[in-house]
Design a protein around this motif. Structure first.
Motif, short mmCIF file in Angstrom:
data_model
loop_
_atom_site.label_atom_id
_atom_site.label_comp_id
_atom_site.label_asym_id
_atom_site.label_seq_id
_atom_site.Cartn_x
_atom_site.Cartn_y
_atom_site.Cartn_z
N ASP A 1 41.61 36.40 28.36
CA ASP A 1 43.10 36.26 29.02
C ASP A 1 42.32 35.59 30.80
O ASP A 1 42.89 34.57 31.32
N VAL B 1 43.88 34.59 33.62
CA VAL B 1 43.96 33.91 34.89
C VAL B 1 43.47 32.92 34.50
O VAL B 1 42.04 33.43 33.43
N ARG C 1 41.27 49.05 34.76
CA ARG C 1 40.93 47.26 33.84
C ARG C 1 41.85 46.33 34.29
O ARG C 1 43.47 46.71 34.98
N LEU C 2 41.09 45.80 34.46
CA LEU C 2 41.56 44.49 35.30
C LEU C 2 42.05 43.54 33.71
O LEU C 2 43.40 42.59 34.66
N CYS C 3 41.92 42.68 33.05
CA CYS C 3 42.55 42.22 32.19
C CYS C 3 41.47 42.48 30.52
O CYS C 3 40.21 42.53 30.71
N LYS D 1 50.92 38.87 35.03
CA LYS D 1 50.25 39.25 34.63
C LYS D 1 50.09 38.33 33.32
O LYS D 1 49.45 38.76 32.10
N ALA E 1 37.48 43.55 27.54
CA ALA E 1 38.38 43.35 28.14
C ALA E 1 37.06 43.75 29.78
O ALA E 1 35.84 44.72 29.23
N LEU F 1 45.30 38.24 39.55
CA LEU F 1 46.34 39.24 38.76
C LEU F 1 47.53 40.73 39.78
O LEU F 1 47.93 41.24 38.82
#
Length: 358
Positions: A300, A357, A294-296, A354, A281, A350
């Protein structure tokens, strides 16, 4: 690099969005008539180093921490000149036909004022200095405090305004020797900053200097983050990236480190080695608060990254503020993907979605 026979350098054109080959160790050495039968150059493990208008790399033909390096030829220097678009082998004119009889380089640092490049060696932790004007490599030795013959050499080091080179290493048999930053001073030789402590005695893996080198931030592969202030000559521990996962072998490790424009936070990515069921991640770590966001998931960003578990790169940013990193799993089946992230667009996306991206 193929981790077996040869290593190559590539150049990214940020405006055109293209990546192209510029040279490789074997071809450049053969052009200089200095490639022995059966010789290999497994890696350019050094991060490509900008130094006085050119980009320098050096070879690592063996990374194991044992005496096996004595069976191989020592490392070689290469440089790419963007103006001439030429990739050149530099070590042919050295007395040995190479930089040193035996040994490899894993990290580099530039001293542009004195026109020299420092290199840190594997497996002994020896420090070398390459004089660009004379084309000669000097073995400077290593700190006398190193009691063990082999150490894990830090993958990042830096030169400050005092002309001092700072570096780190790890050796689990000597935690007291390696739990702080060491330095090499051209006037006084090797020394120690015993108050500049390292968590768990772990060597530094990634980092970036800003404001002309006056401020630097670094991290180890467990997510411990530090800040160096040149003017105050201070070292500070800023905290650890919190992922909720076990850090270290059998858990997540950190080899992606991209400081956000403005220098107040950093994007970090997790990797797993060997590949685990743990998702990798992307996170953001705030230097002032020590908080982690936490971004993604890495997947993703692009479905093509789903099966790749190693994400690496630091201090790789273009003038538009986008950062770059490489993604791979060590197999020829999936190859290597170079990913570019526009952090402003990423965070905006983001904040509103959800979903995936891109």
């Amino acid at each position: 690099m193929d981790h077996a026979t040869n290593a190559a350098l590539y150049r990214i054109d940020a405006q055109a969005g293209t990546l192209r080959y510029v040279g490789d160790a074997r071809s450049a050495s053969e052009a200089a008539h200095n490639w022995l039968p059966g010789e290999t150059a497994q890696k350019f493990h050094t991060r490509p180093l900008w130094h006085n208008g050119k980009i320098y790399v050096a070879t690592m033909d063996r990374s194991d921490l044992d005496a096996g390096y004595l069976e191989r030829r020592g490392f070689h220097w290469y440089a790419y000149d963007p103006a001439l678009e030429s990739f050149t082998y530099l070590s042919a004119s050295e007395p040995r036909g190479g930089a040193v009889p035996h040994g490899n380089l894993v990290s580099l640092a530039s001293d542009p004022i004195h026109n020299v490049i420092y290199g840190a060696g594997v497996p002994t932790g020896t420090i070398y200095r390459y004089d660009d004007a004379s084309g000669r490599t000097q073995d400077l030795g290593r700190p006398t405090s190193y009691g063990q013959p082999y150490v894990y050499t830090g993958r990042v080091m830096w030169v400050d305004g005092r002309d001092r080179l700072y570096f780190t290493a790890s050796n689990w048999d000597e935690p007291g020797v390696h739990d702080h930053v060491h330095y090499y001073d051209p006037e006084t030789g090797f020394g120690e900053e015993k108050d500049w402590l390292l968590k768990d005695g772990l060597a530094l893996e990634t980092g970036q200097c800003m404001d002309g080198g006056k401020r630097c931030v670094f991290a180890d592969d467990r997510g411990h983050v530090y800040r160096f202030d040149q003017d105050a000559h201070t070292w500070a521990y800023l905290g650890q990236v919190e992922t909720g996962k076990t850090a270290g072998w059998g858990g997540v490790e950190f080899w992606l480190f991209a400081v956000k424009r403005g220098g107040m936070s950093v994007y970090v990515g997790t990797s797993t080695s060997p590949q685990l069921s743990v998702d990798t991640a992307l996170y953001k770590f705030d230097f002032e608060t020590g908080q982690t966001q936490r971004l993604c998931a890495i997947a993703d960003l692009d479905p093509a990254l789903k099966h790749l578990h190693v994400h690496t790169g630091f201090n790789a940013r273009d003038t538009a503020g986008r950062f770059y990193f490489a993604n791979f799993d060590g197999s020829s089946k999936h190859g290597v993907i170079v990913r570019r992230i526009d952090s402003s667009r990423l965070e905006a996306a983001l904040a509103h979605s959800k979903g995936v991206v891109r």
